[in-house]
Enzyme design. Sequence first.
Site, mmCIF file in Angstrom:
data_model
loop_
_atom_site.group_PDB
_atom_site.id
_atom_site.type_symbol
_atom_site.label_atom_id
_atom_site.label_comp_id
_atom_site.label_asym_id
_atom_site.label_seq_id
_atom_site.Cartn_x
_atom_site.Cartn_y
_atom_site.Cartn_z
ATOM 1 N N GLY A 108 0.845 -1.192 0.000
ATOM 2 C CA GLY A 108 0.000 0.000 0.000
ATOM 3 C C GLY A 108 0.876 1.235 0.000
ATOM 4 N N SER A 109 0.240 2.393 0.053
ATOM 5 C CA SER A 109 0.965 3.664 0.012
ATOM 6 C C SER A 109 1.576 3.974 1.373
ATOM 7 C CB SER A 109 -0.002 4.791 -0.361
ATOM 8 O OG SER A 109 -0.904 4.986 0.724
ATOM 9 N N SER B 211 -0.491 3.907 4.985
ATOM 10 C CA SER B 211 -1.650 3.023 4.814
ATOM 11 C C SER B 211 -1.767 1.998 5.948
ATOM 12 C CB SER B 211 -1.571 2.302 3.458
ATOM 13 O OG SER B 211 -0.429 1.470 3.402
ATOM 14 N N GLY B 212 -0.744 1.917 6.809
ATOM 15 C CA GLY B 212 -0.836 0.995 7.941
ATOM 16 C C GLY B 212 -0.083 -0.307 7.750
ATOM 17 N N LYS B 213 0.869 -0.325 6.816
ATOM 18 C CA LYS B 213 1.626 -1.552 6.545
ATOM 19 C C LYS B 213 2.441 -1.986 7.769
ATOM 20 C CE LYS B 213 3.919 0.358 3.202
ATOM 21 N NZ LYS B 213 3.330 1.712 3.342
ATOM 22 N N GLU C 27 9.637 -2.528 4.874
ATOM 23 C CA GLU C 27 10.235 -1.660 3.848
ATOM 24 C C GLU C 27 10.959 -2.484 2.778
ATOM 25 O OE1 GLU C 27 9.397 1.387 3.855
ATOM 26 O OE2 GLU C 27 9.038 1.955 5.951
ATOM 27 N N GLN D 289 10.623 -2.714 -0.290
ATOM 28 C CA GLN D 289 10.930 -2.055 -1.575
ATOM 29 C C GLN D 289 12.373 -1.584 -1.651
ATOM 30 O OE1 GLN D 289 9.003 -0.619 0.785
ATOM 31 N NE2 GLN D 289 9.997 1.331 1.223
ATOM 32 N N CYS E 162 -5.436 10.017 -3.171
ATOM 33 C CA CYS E 162 -6.231 9.138 -4.040
ATOM 34 C C CYS E 162 -5.787 9.367 -5.488
ATOM 35 C CB CYS E 162 -7.716 9.426 -3.875
ATOM 36 S SG CYS E 162 -8.192 11.029 -4.553
ATOM 37 N N CYS F 69 -6.561 13.040 -6.792
ATOM 38 C CA CYS F 69 -5.740 14.101 -6.202
ATOM 39 C C CYS F 69 -4.261 13.894 -6.485
ATOM 40 C CB CYS F 69 -6.005 14.191 -4.687
ATOM 41 S SG CYS F 69 -7.708 14.658 -4.297
HETATM 42 P P1 ADP Z 1 2.903 2.662 6.708
HETATM 43 O O1 ADP Z 1 3.854 1.650 7.269
HETATM 44 O O2 ADP Z 1 1.983 2.074 5.674
HETATM 45 O O3 ADP Z 1 3.579 3.894 6.192
HETATM 46 P P2 ADP Z 1 2.086 2.953 9.466
HETATM 47 O O4 ADP Z 1 1.626 1.592 9.864
HETATM 48 O O5 ADP Z 1 3.454 3.359 9.920
HETATM 49 O O6 ADP Z 1 1.940 3.139 7.893
HETATM 50 O O7 ADP Z 1 1.108 4.076 10.034
HETATM 51 C C1 ADP Z 1 -0.282 4.047 9.901
HETATM 52 C C2 ADP Z 1 -0.814 5.166 10.776
HETATM 53 O O8 ADP Z 1 -0.484 6.429 10.193
HETATM 54 C C3 ADP Z 1 -2.312 5.233 10.912
HETATM 55 O O9 ADP Z 1 -2.806 4.380 11.909
HETATM 56 C C4 ADP Z 1 -2.534 6.693 11.304
HETATM 57 O O10 ADP Z 1 -2.432 6.857 12.693
HETATM 58 C C5 ADP Z 1 -1.350 7.411 10.688
HETATM 59 N N1 ADP Z 1 -1.677 8.286 9.543
HETATM 60 C C6 ADP Z 1 -1.088 9.459 9.274
HETATM 61 N N2 ADP Z 1 -1.530 9.996 8.116
HETATM 62 C C7 ADP Z 1 -2.445 9.137 7.618
HETATM 63 C C8 ADP Z 1 -3.264 9.111 6.432
HETATM 64 N N3 ADP Z 1 -3.226 10.097 5.515
HETATM 65 N N4 ADP Z 1 -4.075 8.057 6.246
HETATM 66 C C9 ADP Z 1 -4.139 7.067 7.179
HETATM 67 N N5 ADP Z 1 -3.404 7.037 8.310
HETATM 68 C C10 ADP Z 1 -2.554 8.044 8.531
HETATM 69 MG MG MG Z 2 5.912 1.498 7.295
#
Ligand code: ADP
Ligand code: MG
Length: 187
Positions: free
Chosen positions: A20-21, A24-26, A93, A95, A181, A184
């Site tokens: 995911g982006s 996104s919560g990865k 990470e 990628q 999205c 945007c």
């Molecule tokens: P990733 O590893 O995909 O970059 P993380 O698991 O580290 O993501 O973080 C996810 C958390 O980021 C969410 O639970 C939320 O608290 C926070 N967050 C900050 N900006 C956004 C956003 N635009 N959309 C969703 N969550 C966000």
């Molecule tokens: Mg991450």
Amino acid sequence: MFIEPINHSQQAGWIEVVCGSMFSGKTEELIRRLKRAKIANMQVGIFKPSIDIRYHAGKIVSHDDNTVNAVPIQWAKEILALAEAYEVVGIDEAQFFDAEIVHVCETLANAGKRVIVAGLDMDYMGKPFGPMPALLSIANFVTKLHAVCIKCGGIASYSFRISANTDQVVLGEKDHYEARCRNCFNT
Ligand code: ADP
Ligand code: MG
């Protein structure tokens, strides 16, 4: 929805990819799965690329400040020897790893391990990122997560770079990137 296979001991290994982006919560999802594996008394090893020192060299950290210790790795093949003793292997990470990471994950899964890989599926241009397309192809389970679009509140699949640098890899957080999205992202 991803259903965690329960009885590990009676199965061969497998590969789960969480993509995911940015935001996104990865990492959160990776940490959640790894913590549950620890609760199940599995031996869990966690690895990350050494290039990623945004928060802490020896930890993976989510944007919600959830953390677990992780071993920083320069070359993907180093993971093979280090992961030998583990039943569950987490990689964040992905990628940023070299192409060898694909073979590494397959080798670990073939050896009976559960391999959980998290990574950005697309770079800031919206193009497939490094070894992720290959990892997604060989995965047994794929989870694609979405962030919230900073512009419109919609479903964000893209990591829009707000700084001017055009290198594919620019380490950063909200200082460099916004989740957006498709609409945007393109405007
Ligand atoms: P990733 O590893 O995909 O970059 P993380 O698991 O580290 O993501 O973080 C996810 C958390 O980021 C969410 O639970 C939320 O608290 C926070 N967050 C900050 N900006 C956004 C956003 N635009 N959309 C969703 N969550 C966000
Ligand atoms: Mg991450």
